[in-house]
Design a protein around this motif. Structure first.
Motif, PDB file in Angstrom:
ATOM      1  N   MET A  60       0.828  -1.193   0.000  1.00 38.80           N
ATOM      2  CA  MET A  60       0.000   0.000   0.000  1.00 38.80           C
ATOM      3  C   MET A  60       0.868   1.250   0.000  1.00 38.80           C
ATOM      4  N   LYS A  61       0.357   2.321  -0.589  1.00 42.16           N
ATOM      5  CA  LYS A  61       0.947   3.657  -0.495  1.00 42.16           C
ATOM      6  C   LYS A  61      -0.088   4.489   0.233  1.00 42.16           C
ATOM      7  N   GLY A  62       0.201   4.859   1.470  1.00 43.33           N
ATOM      8  CA  GLY A  62      -0.827   5.505   2.299  1.00 43.33           C
ATOM      9  C   GLY A  62      -1.963   4.523   2.503  1.00 43.33           C
ATOM     10  N   ASP A  63      -3.181   4.941   2.145  1.00 46.08           N
ATOM     11  CA  ASP A  63      -4.356   4.068   2.272  1.00 46.08           C
ATOM     12  C   ASP A  63      -4.723   3.387   0.955  1.00 46.08           C
ATOM     13  N   THR A  64      -3.910   3.573  -0.089  1.00 37.66           N
ATOM     14  CA  THR A  64      -4.215   3.041  -1.415  1.00 37.66           C
ATOM     15  C   THR A  64      -3.483   1.730  -1.653  1.00 37.66           C
ATOM     16  N   VAL A  65      -4.244   0.691  -2.014  1.00 36.84           N
ATOM     17  CA  VAL A  65      -3.654  -0.607  -2.349  1.00 36.84           C
ATOM     18  C   VAL A  65      -2.972  -0.495  -3.708  1.00 36.84           C
ATOM     19  N   LEU A  66      -1.758  -1.018  -3.803  1.00 40.29           N
ATOM     20  CA  LEU A  66      -1.004  -0.990  -5.056  1.00 40.29           C
ATOM     21  C   LEU A  66      -1.236  -2.276  -5.834  1.00 40.29           C
ATOM     22  N   TYR A  67      -1.248  -2.150  -7.143  1.00 42.15           N
ATOM     23  CA  TYR A  67      -1.409  -3.301  -8.025  1.00 42.15           C
ATOM     24  C   TYR A  67      -0.235  -3.345  -9.002  1.00 42.15           C
ATOM     25  N   ALA A  68       0.140  -4.538  -9.416  1.00 45.82           N
ATOM     26  CA  ALA A  68       1.257  -4.702 -10.357  1.00 45.82           C
ATOM     27  C   ALA A  68       0.961  -3.931 -11.640  1.00 45.82           C
ATOM     28  N   SER A  69       1.969  -3.219 -12.128  1.00 50.36           N
ATOM     29  CA  SER A  69       1.829  -2.398 -13.337  1.00 50.36           C
ATOM     30  C   SER A  69       3.225  -2.107 -13.872  1.00 50.36           C
ATOM     31  N   GLU A  70       3.298  -1.230 -14.870  1.00 49.52           N
ATOM     32  CA  GLU A  70       4.610  -0.812 -15.354  1.00 49.52           C
ATOM     33  C   GLU A  70       5.369  -0.058 -14.268  1.00 49.52           C
ATOM     34  N   LYS A  71       4.636   0.587 -13.370  1.00 49.27           N
ATOM     35  CA  LYS A  71       5.231   1.376 -12.282  1.00 49.27           C
ATOM     36  C   LYS A  71       5.667   0.481 -11.112  1.00 49.27           C
ATOM     37  N   TYR A  72       4.810  -0.464 -10.727  1.00 49.82           N
ATOM     38  CA  TYR A  72       5.040  -1.297  -9.540  1.00 49.82           C
ATOM     39  C   TYR A  72       5.227  -2.765  -9.910  1.00 49.82           C
ATOM     40  N   GLU A  73       6.241  -3.369  -9.320  1.00 52.44           N
ATOM     41  CA  GLU A  73       6.470  -4.808  -9.482  1.00 52.44           C
ATOM     42  C   GLU A  73       6.607  -5.427  -8.095  1.00 52.44           C
ATOM     43  N   PHE A  74       5.971  -6.558  -7.903  1.00 53.97           N
ATOM     44  CA  PHE A  74       6.031  -7.272  -6.627  1.00 53.97           C
ATOM     45  C   PHE A  74       6.786  -8.574  -6.826  1.00 53.97           C
ATOM     46  N   LYS A  75       7.660  -8.892  -5.883  1.00 57.48           N
ATOM     47  CA  LYS A  75       8.369 -10.172  -5.891  1.00 57.48           C
ATOM     48  C   LYS A  75       8.283 -10.758  -4.490  1.00 57.48           C
ATOM     49  N   GLN A  76       8.232 -12.078  -4.443  1.00 56.80           N
ATOM     50  CA  GLN A  76       8.247 -12.757  -3.152  1.00 56.80           C
ATOM     51  C   GLN A  76       9.015 -14.049  -3.311  1.00 56.80           C
ATOM     52  N   HIS A  77      10.089 -14.181  -2.544  1.00 57.54           N
ATOM     53  CA  HIS A  77      10.939 -15.367  -2.557  1.00 57.54           C
ATOM     54  C   HIS A  77      11.023 -15.885  -1.126  1.00 57.54           C
ATOM     55  N   GLY A  78      10.343 -16.999  -0.853  1.00 56.90           N
ATOM     56  CA  GLY A  78      10.362 -17.544   0.511  1.00 56.90           C
ATOM     57  C   GLY A  78       9.774 -16.548   1.485  1.00 56.90           C
ATOM     58  N   THR A  79      10.611 -16.063   2.399  1.00 52.43           N
ATOM     59  CA  THR A  79      10.129 -15.138   3.426  1.00 52.43           C
ATOM     60  C   THR A  79      10.352 -13.669   3.064  1.00 52.43           C
ATOM     61  N   VAL A  80      10.985 -13.412   1.916  1.00 45.37           N
ATOM     62  CA  VAL A  80      11.317 -12.029   1.536  1.00 45.37           C
ATOM     63  C   VAL A  80      10.304 -11.497   0.524  1.00 45.37           C
ATOM     64  N   ALA A  81       9.728 -10.324   0.836  1.00 46.38           N
ATOM     65  CA  ALA A  81       8.783  -9.657  -0.057  1.00 46.38           C
ATOM     66  C   ALA A  81       9.403  -8.348  -0.522  1.00 46.38           C
ATOM     67  N   GLU A  82       9.268  -8.063  -1.823  1.00 45.12           N
ATOM     68  CA  GLU A  82       9.865  -6.857  -2.398  1.00 45.12           C
ATOM     69  C   GLU A  82       8.842  -6.079  -3.205  1.00 45.12           C
ATOM     70  N   LEU A  83       8.952  -4.762  -3.117  1.00 45.85           N
ATOM     71  CA  LEU A  83       8.207  -3.849  -3.973  1.00 45.85           C
ATOM     72  C   LEU A  83       9.231  -3.051  -4.756  1.00 45.85           C
ATOM     73  N   ILE A  84       9.129  -3.096  -6.080  1.00 46.23           N
ATOM     74  CA  ILE A  84      10.011  -2.323  -6.941  1.00 46.23           C
ATOM     75  C   ILE A  84       9.176  -1.199  -7.541  1.00 46.23           C
ATOM     76  N   ILE A  85       9.632   0.037  -7.340  1.00 42.99           N
ATOM     77  CA  ILE A  85       8.956   1.207  -7.896  1.00 42.99           C
ATOM     78  C   ILE A  85       9.871   1.768  -8.982  1.00 42.99           C
ATOM     79  N   ARG A  86       9.381   1.796 -10.201  1.00 45.26           N
ATOM     80  CA  ARG A  86      10.182   2.268 -11.334  1.00 45.26           C
ATOM     81  C   ARG A  86       9.933   3.749 -11.586  1.00 45.26           C
ATOM     82  N   ASP A  87      10.960   4.415 -12.108  1.00 45.62           N
ATOM     83  CA  ASP A  87      10.854   5.804 -12.540  1.00 45.62           C
ATOM     84  C   ASP A  87      10.180   6.668 -11.461  1.00 45.62           C
ATOM     85  N   VAL A  88      10.803   6.699 -10.278  1.00 43.38           N
ATOM     86  CA  VAL A  88      10.176   7.409  -9.152  1.00 43.38           C
ATOM     87  C   VAL A  88      10.075   8.913  -9.432  1.00 43.38           C
ATOM     88  N   LYS A  89       8.975   9.474  -8.967  1.00 39.19           N
ATOM     89  CA  LYS A  89       8.687  10.902  -9.054  1.00 39.19           C
ATOM     90  C   LYS A  89       8.442  11.428  -7.646  1.00 39.19           C
TER      91      LYS A  89
END
Length: 93
Positions: A60-89
């Motif tokens: 989430m960003k604030g109260d907004t749920v994030l969804y996978a897109s060109e901007k946001y990528e989610f990865k999860q490997h075992g116990t590790v969760a990652e959020l990748i934010i591309r081209d940050v503004k």
């Protein structure tokens, strides 16, 4: 949790039964998210580690749920969760 059931000991003429209920351990953060700074146009990776592999994660960003897109990528490997934010503004702060 899948071991929860009724178990019995059978000696032929008699039986003894017991019900086993297994309570799931709560999922905890082994490593929490860390604050990050980035320059506009760069990519940022936010990472946290959980106590149980395969735990569903909602980003989430604030109260907004994030969804996978060109901007946001989610990865999860075992116990590790990652959020990748591309081209940050600046609005991504």
């Amino acid at each position: 949790k899948s071991d929860s059931d009724t178990y019995s000991c059978d000696i032929g003429d008699a039986q003894s039964r017991a019900k086993l209920t297994v309570q799931e351990a709560p999922v905890l953060f082994k490593q929490e998210l860390q604050n990050e700074e980035a320059k506009e146009g760069k990519q940022v990776r936010l990472t946290c580690e959980l106590s149980k592999p395969g735990t569903p994660v909602k980003w989430m960003k604030g109260d907004t749920v994030l969804y996978a897109s060109e901007k946001y990528e989610f990865k999860q490997h075992g116990t590790v969760a990652e959020l990748i934010i591309r081209d940050v503004k600046s609005v991504d702060a």
